[in-house]
Design a protein around this motif. Sequence first.
Motif, mmCIF file in Angstrom:
data_model
loop_
_atom_site.group_PDB
_atom_site.id
_atom_site.type_symbol
_atom_site.label_atom_id
_atom_site.label_comp_id
_atom_site.label_asym_id
_atom_site.label_seq_id
_atom_site.Cartn_x
_atom_site.Cartn_y
_atom_site.Cartn_z
ATOM 1 N N GLY A 118 0.814 -1.214 0.000
ATOM 2 C CA GLY A 118 0.000 0.000 0.000
ATOM 3 C C GLY A 118 0.843 1.257 0.000
ATOM 4 O O GLY A 118 0.512 2.236 -0.683
ATOM 5 N N LEU A 119 1.937 1.249 0.747
ATOM 6 C CA LEU A 119 2.821 2.413 0.776
ATOM 7 C C LEU A 119 3.487 2.631 -0.578
ATOM 8 O O LEU A 119 3.685 3.772 -1.012
ATOM 9 C CB LEU A 119 3.871 2.242 1.867
ATOM 10 C CG LEU A 119 3.347 2.308 3.305
ATOM 11 C CD1 LEU A 119 4.433 1.894 4.295
ATOM 12 C CD2 LEU A 119 2.823 3.699 3.629
ATOM 13 N N ALA A 120 3.847 1.536 -1.239
ATOM 14 C CA ALA A 120 4.443 1.652 -2.574
ATOM 15 C C ALA A 120 3.452 2.284 -3.552
ATOM 16 O O ALA A 120 3.824 3.142 -4.364
ATOM 17 C CB ALA A 120 4.872 0.277 -3.065
ATOM 18 N N GLU A 121 2.201 1.878 -3.464
ATOM 19 C CA GLU A 121 1.175 2.462 -4.330
ATOM 20 C C GLU A 121 0.992 3.947 -4.024
ATOM 21 O O GLU A 121 0.789 4.765 -4.936
ATOM 22 C CB GLU A 121 -0.137 1.705 -4.155
ATOM 23 C CG GLU A 121 -0.096 0.269 -4.669
ATOM 24 C CD GLU A 121 -1.360 -0.493 -4.339
ATOM 25 O OE1 GLU A 121 -2.301 0.124 -3.781
ATOM 26 O OE2 GLU A 121 -1.403 -1.704 -4.623
ATOM 27 N N LEU A 122 1.079 4.309 -2.742
ATOM 28 C CA LEU A 122 0.936 5.716 -2.365
ATOM 29 C C LEU A 122 2.081 6.545 -2.928
ATOM 30 O O LEU A 122 1.869 7.634 -3.477
ATOM 31 C CB LEU A 122 0.881 5.838 -0.843
ATOM 32 C CG LEU A 122 0.825 7.264 -0.291
ATOM 33 C CD1 LEU A 122 -0.414 7.999 -0.792
ATOM 34 C CD2 LEU A 122 0.860 7.243 1.243
ATOM 35 N N ALA A 123 3.312 6.058 -2.800
ATOM 36 C CA ALA A 123 4.461 6.793 -3.342
ATOM 37 C C ALA A 123 4.299 6.997 -4.838
ATOM 38 O O ALA A 123 4.595 8.073 -5.373
ATOM 39 C CB ALA A 123 5.756 6.029 -3.036
ATOM 40 N N ARG A 124 3.824 5.971 -5.523
ATOM 41 C CA ARG A 124 3.622 6.062 -6.970
ATOM 42 C C ARG A 124 2.554 7.101 -7.299
ATOM 43 O O ARG A 124 2.715 7.913 -8.220
ATOM 44 C CB ARG A 124 3.232 4.695 -7.529
ATOM 45 C CG ARG A 124 3.164 4.645 -9.060
ATOM 46 C CD ARG A 124 2.686 3.287 -9.550
ATOM 47 N NE ARG A 124 3.477 2.192 -8.990
ATOM 48 C CZ ARG A 124 3.011 1.279 -8.145
ATOM 49 N NH1 ARG A 124 1.747 1.329 -7.744
ATOM 50 N NH2 ARG A 124 3.789 0.320 -7.700
ATOM 51 N N SER A 125 1.480 7.109 -6.545
ATOM 52 C CA SER A 125 0.398 8.051 -6.834
ATOM 53 C C SER A 125 0.809 9.488 -6.529
ATOM 54 O O SER A 125 0.387 10.422 -7.219
ATOM 55 C CB SER A 125 -0.856 7.681 -6.037
ATOM 56 O OG SER A 125 -0.669 7.900 -4.648
ATOM 57 N N LEU A 126 1.649 9.684 -5.507
ATOM 58 C CA LEU A 126 2.108 11.026 -5.159
ATOM 59 C C LEU A 126 3.260 11.484 -6.046
ATOM 60 O O LEU A 126 3.503 12.684 -6.179
ATOM 61 C CB LEU A 126 2.553 11.070 -3.696
ATOM 62 C CG LEU A 126 1.473 10.840 -2.634
ATOM 63 C CD1 LEU A 126 2.103 10.756 -1.254
ATOM 64 C CD2 LEU A 126 0.417 11.932 -2.681
ATOM 65 N N GLY A 127 4.003 10.527 -6.604
ATOM 66 C CA GLY A 127 5.130 10.861 -7.468
ATOM 67 C C GLY A 127 6.308 11.443 -6.732
ATOM 68 O O GLY A 127 7.048 12.279 -7.275
ATOM 69 N N VAL A 128 6.534 10.994 -5.468
ATOM 70 C CA VAL A 128 7.648 11.496 -4.665
ATOM 71 C C VAL A 128 8.409 10.322 -4.050
ATOM 72 O O VAL A 128 7.911 9.199 -3.975
ATOM 73 C CB VAL A 128 7.163 12.417 -3.522
ATOM 74 C CG1 VAL A 128 6.490 13.657 -4.078
ATOM 75 C CG2 VAL A 128 6.238 11.670 -2.564
ATOM 76 N N TRP A 129 9.625 10.627 -3.598
ATOM 77 C CA TRP A 129 10.343 9.702 -2.729
ATOM 78 C C TRP A 129 9.674 9.781 -1.363
ATOM 79 O O TRP A 129 9.534 10.862 -0.797
ATOM 80 C CB TRP A 129 11.810 10.074 -2.621
ATOM 81 C CG TRP A 129 12.555 9.961 -3.913
ATOM 82 C CD1 TRP A 129 12.733 10.933 -4.855
ATOM 83 C CD2 TRP A 129 13.216 8.795 -4.418
ATOM 84 N NE1 TRP A 129 13.463 10.451 -5.910
ATOM 85 C CE2 TRP A 129 13.779 9.141 -5.678
ATOM 86 C CE3 TRP A 129 13.402 7.495 -3.934
ATOM 87 C CZ2 TRP A 129 14.498 8.234 -6.445
ATOM 88 C CZ3 TRP A 129 14.120 6.590 -4.693
ATOM 89 C CH2 TRP A 129 14.661 6.957 -5.938
ATOM 90 N N VAL A 160 12.492 3.521 2.232
ATOM 91 C CA VAL A 160 12.404 4.582 1.231
ATOM 92 C C VAL A 160 11.723 4.001 0.007
ATOM 93 O O VAL A 160 12.196 3.001 -0.560
ATOM 94 C CB VAL A 160 13.792 5.122 0.840
ATOM 95 C CG1 VAL A 160 13.651 6.234 -0.201
ATOM 96 C CG2 VAL A 160 14.548 5.633 2.062
ATOM 97 N N LEU A 161 10.593 4.592 -0.378
ATOM 98 C CA LEU A 161 9.867 4.196 -1.585
ATOM 99 C C LEU A 161 10.135 5.206 -2.683
ATOM 100 O O LEU A 161 10.131 6.413 -2.437
ATOM 101 C CB LEU A 161 8.359 4.117 -1.323
ATOM 102 C CG LEU A 161 7.790 2.959 -0.490
ATOM 103 C CD1 LEU A 161 8.256 1.614 -0.989
ATOM 104 C CD2 LEU A 161 8.077 3.143 0.986
ATOM 105 N N SER A 162 10.366 4.729 -3.887
ATOM 106 C CA SER A 162 10.661 5.614 -5.010
ATOM 107 C C SER A 162 9.376 6.179 -5.602
ATOM 108 O O SER A 162 8.274 5.668 -5.344
ATOM 109 C CB SER A 162 11.425 4.847 -6.091
ATOM 110 O OG SER A 162 10.542 4.031 -6.831
ATOM 111 N N PRO A 163 9.479 7.225 -6.433
ATOM 112 C CA PRO A 163 8.283 7.783 -7.083
ATOM 113 C C PRO A 163 7.582 6.794 -8.014
ATOM 114 O O PRO A 163 6.443 7.042 -8.401
ATOM 115 C CB PRO A 163 8.836 8.983 -7.865
ATOM 116 C CG PRO A 163 10.095 9.355 -7.158
ATOM 117 C CD PRO A 163 10.674 8.056 -6.695
ATOM 118 N N THR A 164 8.255 5.710 -8.373
ATOM 119 C CA THR A 164 7.610 4.676 -9.196
ATOM 120 C C THR A 164 7.095 3.519 -8.354
ATOM 121 O O THR A 164 6.643 2.512 -8.894
ATOM 122 C CB THR A 164 8.591 4.146 -10.258
ATOM 123 O OG1 THR A 164 9.764 3.640 -9.619
ATOM 124 C CG2 THR A 164 8.973 5.249 -11.235
#
Length: 291
Positions: free
Chosen positions: A76-87, A108-112
């Motif tokens: 879920g956190l990975a999906e959130l980072a992707r949707s926000l487009g931020v580290w 640390v989750l990447s923007p992707t």
Amino acid sequence: MQRSLPLVAVQAPPQLIGAPPEAFAEEAAKALESHPGAKLLVFPELHLFGDGSPDRHRTEALRAAAEPLSGPRMQGLAELARSLGVWLVPGSLCEAGPNGELFNTQVVLSPTGELAGSYRKIFPWRPHEPYDPGDHFVVVDLGGVGRVGLNICYDAWFPEAARQLAWMGADVILNVVKTTTPDRALELVLARANAIVNQVFVVSVNCGGPTGEGRSIIVDPEGAVIVEAPDAAATTLAANLDLGAVDRVRAYGTAGVTRMWSQFRPGEPDIQLPVYGGRISPATWQPAQRT
């Protein structure tokens, strides 16, 4: 090439264990509303693991909430980072280890939406914390912009931790914190000291009241305070870090005079460090080069 890292650090009380994922997603999105250009979003230690108010830090509750990093919380956190487009650094998580361990783990989750790095707290605050210690330091490259070193709360009290991260090439040390005790004032000194003696930026983001003592701080490579929260009230700290300052300070010296990373000359003898069973070697003293 100019290297800038616009970031937002969120000082806020922890969310309760079991809060719906949508609550954190809304909190993260709101933090970015006033800072749409931010590339990095950082929350305090164990931000998603509040155990009541006041926080009880019960081992059984933390262990019950723990998941492996392959679990649904991380997805879920990975999906959130992707949707926000931020580290995204959502603070630290209770990680269930493969052999029944309980780790306090910064991610640390990447923007992707990729897991770019994870760090298990090496120095749990003993005897007060139940976590098993990690065994290695971690730095993460942020897409060619710069390199961050991962660091959790009590780690800041051990100068070896910040020195190792700087040696590994960190431009910025991300110290996520959950300090609920009066020693937050001392941690502010440590944030500046760790920045000065390693010539790195330090971002120390603490949880807010009523749980935490707040007073989050961002410090530049010469120890100057860029921005600081004056109290425990919920707030966001925003800064655009000029990472080229790390290179300039190391080249010309702190205050234009001090260059500790250039201390040793080729061929000088090793300095023995019996407390570690190791040594400082002039041949390996310089920090890693960024790629």
